[in-house]
Design an enzyme around this catalytic site. Structure first.
Site, PDB file in Angstrom:
ATOM      1  CE1 TYR A 123      80.622 -22.709  64.211  1.00  0.00           C
ATOM      2  CE2 TYR A 123      82.701 -23.225  63.141  1.00  0.00           C
ATOM      3  CZ  TYR A 123      81.490 -22.552  63.145  1.00  0.00           C
ATOM      4  OH  TYR A 123      81.161 -21.734  62.116  1.00  0.00           O
ATOM      5  N   PRO A 136      71.968 -21.226  62.914  1.00  0.00           N
ATOM      6  CG  PRO A 136      72.781 -20.876  60.745  1.00  0.00           C
ATOM      7  CD  PRO A 136      73.117 -21.548  62.058  1.00  0.00           C
ATOM      8  CG  HIS A 353      77.512 -22.462  61.343  1.00  0.00           C
ATOM      9  ND1 HIS A 353      78.344 -22.713  60.278  1.00  0.00           N
ATOM     10  CD2 HIS A 353      76.928 -21.274  61.074  1.00  0.00           C
ATOM     11  CE1 HIS A 353      78.263 -21.719  59.416  1.00  0.00           C
ATOM     12  NE2 HIS A 353      77.414 -20.840  59.871  1.00  0.00           N
ATOM     13  CB  SER A 565      76.110 -13.835  56.311  1.00  0.00           C
ATOM     14  OG  SER A 565      74.932 -14.307  56.925  1.00  0.00           O
TER      15      SER A 565
END
Length: 640
Positions: A123, A136, A353, A565
Site C-alpha cells: 500500500y 473499492p 484499503h 473476492s
C-alpha cells in the site's frame, strides 16, 4: 472488501526484476473449519476487548514450495514447468534456506512479521492512484427518494448509524467470531474511523485519529467540518444532521475549487501538490481537519440514471465519481471511509484499503441497512449542545492550479478506461447450491475459471483473498483458484464426447480442491505471503534477490488475469473494484439465497478483454452448470 490485488503491489520487485504486475488484497468472507498445529495462544487487549490470538509464524519452506509447484502446473508448458522445478529445488537448498532462517528469526521477535511489511509494500509504497487501483466501492441497496427531504433524512440516518457503530467498536462490543476453536482478530474495526493516508514522495504514511468527533462534509467541492456527536458525546439525531446538510447545500450554490481531485492522482504527483497546498497560508490546519475526520460525507451532484444502468453507474460513482464533469472532485480519496450520497438513489462507500480489509466496512453496511427502519434506533439522538458547522476555506495558487488541471486530465482518462458490468444473476443463488451440497464460494470460483477458459481458450491465474484473522493483526493470504482440477472441468465442458456424469464428477473434484486450498490459506499456509517474506528478507539484509523469483512459474502465477473476492451480504448490495492486470478482469460477488450479484470490470483500452462479453459468458456458464447438476441428479434418481 478490494480489496482485492493491486497493480505493482510490490513495486520493490519492479526494480529488482523489472516485472510489472498488480496485486489487489481484498476482503475475504469464505469460512472454514481448520486445525492449526504447533501454535501458541497470546492474550492481547484491544481497548476493552481482550482476545486470544496466534502469532504469525514462518511456515516450512519445503511445504510452501511443494504447494507452489502444484499451483503453477496448469499455467506452464512442459519446458517452463521443468525450469521452474529446477529453480525451486536450487532455491530450497541454497538461498531460500538462508532466507528462511532469517525469516524464522524475525518471526520469533515479532508477533506478526507480515503485517507491517504488507502495509508498506502493498500500500504505502504503491505509487499508482488509490482511485480504482486500491479503493473499492461498497454499495448500500438502491434508494428511491421522493423529495430532497427524504434524501437528506436518509443521509442523516446513515451518518447516525456510523456514529453509533463507532461507539460499539470503542466499547469493545464487536462480537468475537471464531473459525473452529480459534478467535478472529477484531483489531481492524478500530482502524477504519479517523484514518487517513498522507501523500509523501516514494512512500506514504498513515495517520490514525480514533478519538475524533467530527466528519467533513463535501458539497459542490466545498468542505465543512461537522461534529456528529454533541458535547456530551451523544450522536446527533438524523433530523439534526439532515438539517445541517440542507443548510450547507443552500449556502454553496456555486462549485468551489477542485481540491479533491488532487487526491485521485498518482501518489507522487499528489505528494508534490500536497507540499504546495500545505505551504499556502492557512491551509495546513484546514487540511489536518480533513485528515483527522472520522470519515467524509460526499453529497454529490444529481444526475439521471436509467434503471437498467443503475448498478453500473452506482459502482462507477462510488469508485471514481464519474469524472470531473460529475463528482470526482467531491472526494478526499485518502480517507479510509468516504460516505457518498446522491439524490438519484446512489449511496455507499469508497474505501481506502491500506489499514484494513473489507470486513469492517461490510459489517457497518449491514448494521446501517438493518436499522434504517428501526425508529427506536434513533431515539437517543441528540438535538442540541453541539458546535455549528465550520467551513474549511482552502486557498490555492497558480502553481497549485496547474496540478489540479493535471490531476483532472489524469482522472478523466482513468475513469473513462474503467469498464464496469454488474451482473445481477437472478436464475438461482446459494440456496440451490446448498441443496446440491456444494460450497457457493468454491462453485463461483470454478464458474469464473470456466468462463475465462471458454472465452479465451487458456487458463488464467486467479486470485481470491483469504483472511488471516486467526493471527494477531492478520491481513490476507492468496487463494490460488486456478488448478489442474478446475481446468480439467473447463476442458470437459467443452468436450462433446464427455458425458454429464463425468462432468459433474470433475466439477465436484474441482470444488473440493478449491475448498482444500481455501482451508490452507485461512491458516496462512498458502504460498504468496511466505514467498514475499523471503524476498523481503533478501532486500532487508542487502542480499541479491534469488533467481527463483524470475522463474516462469513464479512470474506467470502472479499475473492474476482474474482477480476476485466474495463479499456476502443479504442486502441488495455489492463491492466493486478495478482489474488487477492490464489484460484481466475483476469480479467481486455476493451470493444471496436466490440470486447473485457479480461486479465485473476490465480496462477499455485492452483489446483482448471486454467485460460485457465476460459477464455474458459468466451468465452462460452459470446456467450451463445448473443444467448439468439438475440433469445428473435426474439420471441418478432414474437409476434408483
Amino acid at each position: 472488501m478490494q480489496l482485492a490485488l493491486r497493480r505493482a503491489t510490490m513495486n520493490l520487485t519492479k526494480n529488482a526484476l523489472q516485472t510489472s504486475w498488480k496485486l489487489r488484497p481484498t476482503t475475504a468472507t469464505v469460512a472454514a473449519q481448520n486445525h492449526v498445529s504447533n501454535q501458541r495462544f497470546y492474550s492481547i487487549s484491544k481497548g476493552p476487548q481482550k482476545q486470544n490470538l496466534l502469532r504469525y509464524p514462518a511456515f516450512p519452506l519445503k511445504d510452501t514450495l511443494n504447494t507452489f509447484l502444484k499451483t503453477v502446473e496448469p499455467l506452464l508448458n512442459e519446458s517452463e514447468l521443468k525450469a521452474t522445478k529446477e529453480a525451486a529445488k536450487k532455491f530450497e537448498t541454497g538461498e531460500g534456506d538462508q532466507l528462511q532462517a532469517l525469516l524464522e528469526q524475525v518471526a520469533k521477535c515479532e508477533e506478526n512479521w507480515l503485517a507491517g511489511r504488507w502495509l508498506r509494500t502493498a500500500y504505502l509504497q504503491y505509487r499508482d492512484p488509490v482511485t480504482v487501483y486500491v479503493s473499492p466501492a461498497m454499495t448500500f441497496p438502491p434508494q428511491r427518494f421522493d423529495s430532497d427531504n427524504s434524501y437528506l433524512n436518509y443521509a442523516g440516518k446513515v451518518v447516525y448509524g456510523l456514529a453509533r457503530y463507532k461507539q460499539i467498536i470503542d466499547a469493545g462490543e464487536i462480537p468475537i467470531a471464531k473459525m473452529g476453536k480459534f478467535e478472529l482478530d477484531n483489531s481492524q474495526f478500530s482502524r477504519v474511523y479517523g484514518t487517513c493516508r498522507i501523500p509523501l514522495k516514494g512512500e506514504d504514511s498513515i495517520e490514525y485519529n480514533p478519538k475524533s468527533k467530527h466528519v467533513v462534509v463535501l458539497y459542490n467541492n466545498h468542505f465543512y467540518k461537522l461534529n456528529i456527536y454533541n458535547n456530551d458525546d451523544v450522536p446527533l439525531h438524523p433530523e439534526v444532521l439532515a438539517e445541517e446538510f440542507k443548510n450547507i447545500m443552500k449556502t454553496e450554490s456555486v462549485k468551489g475549487v477542485e481540491f479533491g481531485i488532487l487526491t485521485t492522482d498518482n501518489r507522487d504527483n499528489w505528494a508534490e501538490a500536497y507540499d504546495l497546498l500545505m505551504q499556502i497560508d492557512g491551509n495546513k490546519e484546514l487540511v489536518k481537519t480533513i485528515q483527522s475526520a472520522l470519515f467524509t460525507v460526499s453529497l454529490d451532484e444529481f444526475y439521471d440514471v436509467k434503471d437498467n444502468e443503475f448498478f453500473n453507474e452506482m459502482a462507477s460513482q462510488l469508485i471514481h465519481g464519474g469524472g470531473t464533469c460529475l463528482n470526482s472532485a467531491n472526494r478526499w480519496m485518502d480517507k479510509t471511509i468516504q460516505l457518498i450520497f446522491n439524490r438519484n438513489g446512489i449511496s455507499g462507500f469508497c474505501y481506502e484499503h491500506s489499514p484494513a480489509e473489507g470486513q469492517p466496512i461490510a459489517n457497518i453496511t449491514d448494521y446501517v441497512s438493518n436499522n434504517l427502519s428501526n425508529a427506536k434506533h434513533y431515539e437517543m439522538g441528540a438535538r442540541d449542545n453541539y458546535p455549528c458547522p465550520e467551513k474549511l476555506k482552502l486557498k490555492t495558487t497558480n502553481a497549485l492550479d496547474r496540478y489540479i488541471e493535471k490531476s483532472k486530465r489524469n482522472l478523466d482518462k482513468l475513469a473513462d478506461n474503467l469498464h464496469v458490468n454488474i451482473l445481477h444473476f437472478k436464475d438461482y443463488g446459494k440456496g440451490f447450491l446448498k441443496q446440491q451440497k456444494l460450497s457457493p464460494d468454491s462453485y463461483i470460483q470454478i464458474a469464473l475459471q470456466y468462463a475465462y477458459y471458454k472465452l479465451h481458450l487458456m487458463p488464467a491465474a486467479q486470485y481470491e483473498s483469504a483472511h488471516l484473522r486467526i493471527y494477531i493483526n492478520g491481513r490476507t493470504e492468496t487463494i490460488r483458484s486456478c488448478s489442474n482440477e478446475s481446468i480439467a472441468f473447463a476442458k470437459a465442458m467443452l468436450d462433446e464426447c464427455c458425458d454429464a456424469n463425468k462432468r459433474v464428477e470433475l466439477l465436484r473434484t474441482a470444488i473440493n480442491g478449491h475448498r482444500a486450498y481455501t482451508q490452507m490459506a485461512l491458516q496462512g499456509k498458502g504460498v504468496d505471503r511466505h514467498l514475499l517474506g523471503l524476498k523481503l528478507m533478501a532486500i532487508e539484509n542487502n542480499k541479491p534477490i534469488p533467481e527463483f523469483y524470475k522463474s516462469p512459474g513464479y512470474v506467470k502465477s502472479l499475473i492474476f488475469r482474474v482477480s476476485t473476492s466474495q463479499v456476502a451480504t443479504p442486502n441488495l448490495g455489492f463491492m466493486a473494484y478495478g482489474p488487477a492486470v492490464d489484460d484481466g478482469y475483476a469480479c467481486c460477488y455476493n451470493p444471496r439465497e436466490n440470486d447473485m450479484i457479480l461486479a465485473c470490470s476490465c480496462w477499455r483500452d485492452n483489446q483482448t478483454t471486454n467485460v460485457d462479453t465476460f459477464a455474458s459468458m459468466l451468465r452462460e456458464v452459470l446456467l450451463e452448470m445448473r443444467t448439468l447438476l439438475i440433469s445428473a441428479g435426474k439420471d441418478a434418481k432414474a437409476k434408483l
